[in-house]
Scaffold this active site. Structure first.
Site, PDB file in Angstrom:
ATOM      1  N   MET A  13      12.814  24.070   3.703  1.00 19.21           N
ATOM      2  CA  MET A  13      12.084  23.316   2.678  1.00 19.21           C
ATOM      3  C   MET A  13      13.018  22.510   1.776  1.00 19.21           C
ATOM      4  SD  MET A  13       9.464  24.657  -0.274  1.00 19.21           S
ATOM      5  CE  MET A  13       8.309  25.424   0.845  1.00 19.21           C
ATOM      6  N   TYR A  20      16.923  29.671   9.406  1.00 14.86           N
ATOM      7  CA  TYR A  20      15.725  30.383   9.867  1.00 14.86           C
ATOM      8  C   TYR A  20      15.639  30.386  11.383  1.00 14.86           C
ATOM      9  CZ  TYR A  20      13.678  30.315   5.157  1.00 14.86           C
ATOM     10  OH  TYR A  20      13.423  30.497   3.839  1.00 14.86           O
ATOM     11  N   ARG A  43     -10.804  -1.053  14.814  1.00 15.14           N
ATOM     12  CA  ARG A  43     -10.627  -0.173  13.669  1.00 15.14           C
ATOM     13  C   ARG A  43     -11.497  -0.781  12.581  1.00 15.14           C
ATOM     14  NH1 ARG A  43      -4.681   0.855  11.138  1.00 15.14           N
ATOM     15  NH2 ARG A  43      -5.195  -1.168  10.275  1.00 15.14           N
ATOM     16  N   LYS A  85       0.846  -1.207   0.000  1.00 15.68           N
ATOM     17  CA  LYS A  85       0.000   0.000   0.000  1.00 15.68           C
ATOM     18  C   LYS A  85       0.878   1.252   0.000  1.00 15.68           C
ATOM     19  CE  LYS A  85      -0.347  -0.512   5.029  1.00 15.68           C
ATOM     20  NZ  LYS A  85      -1.142  -1.150   6.108  1.00 15.68           N
TER      21      LYS A  85
HETATM   22  C1  LIG Z   1      -0.384  -2.126   6.820  1.00 13.98           C
HETATM   23  C2  LIG Z   1      -0.971  -3.440   7.174  1.00 13.98           C
HETATM   24  C3  LIG Z   1      -0.164  -4.589   7.269  1.00 13.98           C
HETATM   25  C4  LIG Z   1       1.351  -4.530   7.202  1.00 13.98           C
HETATM   26  O1  LIG Z   1       1.817  -4.086   8.449  1.00 13.98           O
HETATM   27  P1  LIG Z   1       3.392  -3.931   8.758  1.00 13.98           P
HETATM   28  O2  LIG Z   1       3.410  -3.516  10.182  1.00 13.98           O
HETATM   29  O3  LIG Z   1       3.892  -2.873   7.843  1.00 13.98           O
HETATM   30  O4  LIG Z   1       4.025  -5.246   8.500  1.00 13.98           O
HETATM   31  C5  LIG Z   1      -0.786  -5.811   7.450  1.00 13.98           C
HETATM   32  N1  LIG Z   1      -2.142  -5.884   7.580  1.00 13.98           N
HETATM   33  C6  LIG Z   1      -2.934  -4.807   7.559  1.00 13.98           C
HETATM   34  C7  LIG Z   1      -4.404  -4.956   7.744  1.00 13.98           C
HETATM   35  C8  LIG Z   1      -2.385  -3.530   7.366  1.00 13.98           C
HETATM   36  O5  LIG Z   1      -3.170  -2.449   7.359  1.00 13.98           O
END
Ligand SMILES: *Cc1c(COP(=O)(O)O)cnc(C)c1O
Length: 407
Positions: A331, A274, A148, A51
């Site tokens: 930046m 800055y 969740r 993702k």
């Molecule tokens: C992001 C995610 C993972 C992977 O988690 P990591 O801690 O990056 O290994 C696995 N399952 C779900 C449902 C996630 O949202």
């Protein structure tokens, strides 16, 4: 020796000499980390969570390298990311399962059907919508304590009690997600595992082809009873430490470097950057580096730390040594204090390591007050990206003596 798998596009060639920040992604280390998970869970399938553009590393090359390493299931957050995985795998493995973790939004089923994506259905409402749209395979996500996404305990009981929910439903995956896998001693881990095992025992006979999956990267190291049929690591593949308080078992995948634009002396008593926040007693020598918060180098790495923030301040590796940042991260620029280095040790055009083997991802994250996950997914668009194979050290880093360890 194999060379870079992605040469710069010809249109970028005139700008190569101008590259301020360089992001090098070692695809062999990625594959080694994939194998590390397979060794840890020898009886389970190892899927990959890709993702958010493969945690910021670049979806296409990462997916291709993982598929080559043997990965046969992918997880993304949204359907559009799933389409990108499908396209990255085209002609290589056209029927690989791609699961969409955020589930099914109302009206979204056609996109899933067109690209052969599997939603991780998270409520009875989503299950009803999917069944009404198609009989294609899906996953069911059960909430076992994270509160969740996923079917609530009440919905889970209802789903398990009545066969009418499962009619016309092709469940390929039963899944849940651990809330505290980064802390192996947390009591919630075993509670979630037991709840999930009960769900799997009840439902696997009803869905004989469904595989069960609970563990993310941290969960994979909690023991074999957390592995079920499939583990779904993300961060560990990319070299991040899945644990809050244990050593990192993974190889470094990501190296971030920034070019030295100038080396100069700052007169005694004068400040840098800055806010004039960093002042030295005597004359200081500094290197001005071509990266900043627009590149995802957190402003919270400023040193001294920002008002109201308890942070240690960032460090970078230059000429084989670790040196602190002087003043605010801006930046596009960072100033490093190189007073402790020998005169002439750093020159215009050298590369400083911001993240990598000498300045580990999770140390940068800790200093910035965040996690490796957020550092990776914040990596900016401006870096020249190089994908390496064959264990090669990035040439720019080798020129800069960065292949040697820092004392
Ligand atoms: C992001 C995610 C993972 C992977 O988690 P990591 O801690 O990056 O290994 C696995 N399952 C779900 C449902 C996630 O949202």
């Amino acid at each position: 020796m194999r060379t870079k798998s992605s040469a710069p596009a010809p249109a970028d060639a005139p700008f190569e000499a101008d590259a301020g920040g360089v992001l090098t992604i070692n695809l062999d280390a990625l594959a080694a980390n994939y194998r590390r998970f397979q060794d840890t869970a020898p009886h389970a399938e190892v899927g990959a969570v890709v993702k958010a553009n493969a945690y910021g590393l670049g979806l296409k090359p990462v997916v291709a390298a993982l598929a080559e390493a043997g990965c046969g299931s992918f997880f993304v957050a949204e359907a559009s990311e799933g389409r990108a995985v499908r396209e990255a795998l085209a002609g290589r493995a056209d029927d690989v399962p791609i699961y969409v973790l955020n589930g099914l939004m109302a009206g979204a089923a056609p996109a899933f059907i067109e690209y052969g994506l599997r939603p991780c259905l998270s409520s009875l409402a989503e299950i009803g919508e999917w069944k009404a749209a198609t009989h294609l395979p899906c996953a069911i996500h059960f909430d076992t304590g994270m509160n969740r996404l996923g079917l609530t305990a009440g919905e889970t009981a209802e789903f398990m009690a009545s066969n009418t929910w499962s009619e016309g439903l092709d469940v390929a995956l039963l899944m849940s997600h651990l809330a505290c896998a980064d802390d192996p001693d947390h009591e919630l881990n075993a509670i979630q595992r037991e709840r999930f095992a009960h769900i799997v025992d009840t439902l696997q006979p009803r869905f004989p082809r469904a595989v069960a999956s609970l563990a993310n990267s941290g969960g994979a190291f909690l023991g074999a009873d957390y592995h079920f049929d499939l583990i779904r690591p993300g961060i560990g593949l990319y070299g991040g430490n899945p644990f809050t308080a244990r050593d990192n078992p993974f190889e470094t995948v990501v190296t971030v470097e920034a070019r030295v634009l100038q080396v100069k002396d700052v007169p005694a008593g004068e400040s840098t950057g800055y806010g004039a926040s960093s002042t030295g007693e005597g004359v200081r020598r500094v290197a001005v580096l071509a990266a900043g918060y627009a590149d995802g180098y957190f402003r919270s790495l400023s040193f001294p730390s920002l008002p109201g923030l308890q942070a240690q301040g960032g460090v970078v590796a230059l000429a084989g040594r670790i040196v602190p940042i002087a003043g605010r991260v801006s930046m596009d620029l960072i100033v490093a204090d190189i007073t402790s280095l020998a005169e002439g040790a750093v020159s215009r055009g050298d590369m400083a390591e911001l993240v990598g083997r000498h300045v580990p991802l999770d140390e940068v994250a800790k200093r910035a007050g965040t996690l490796g996950y957020e550092i990776l997914t914040s990596l900016g668009e401006r870096y020249r990206r190089h994908y390496t194979r064959g264990g090669r050290i990035p040439s720019s880093a080798a020129d800069n003596n960065m292949g040697r360890s820092v004392s």
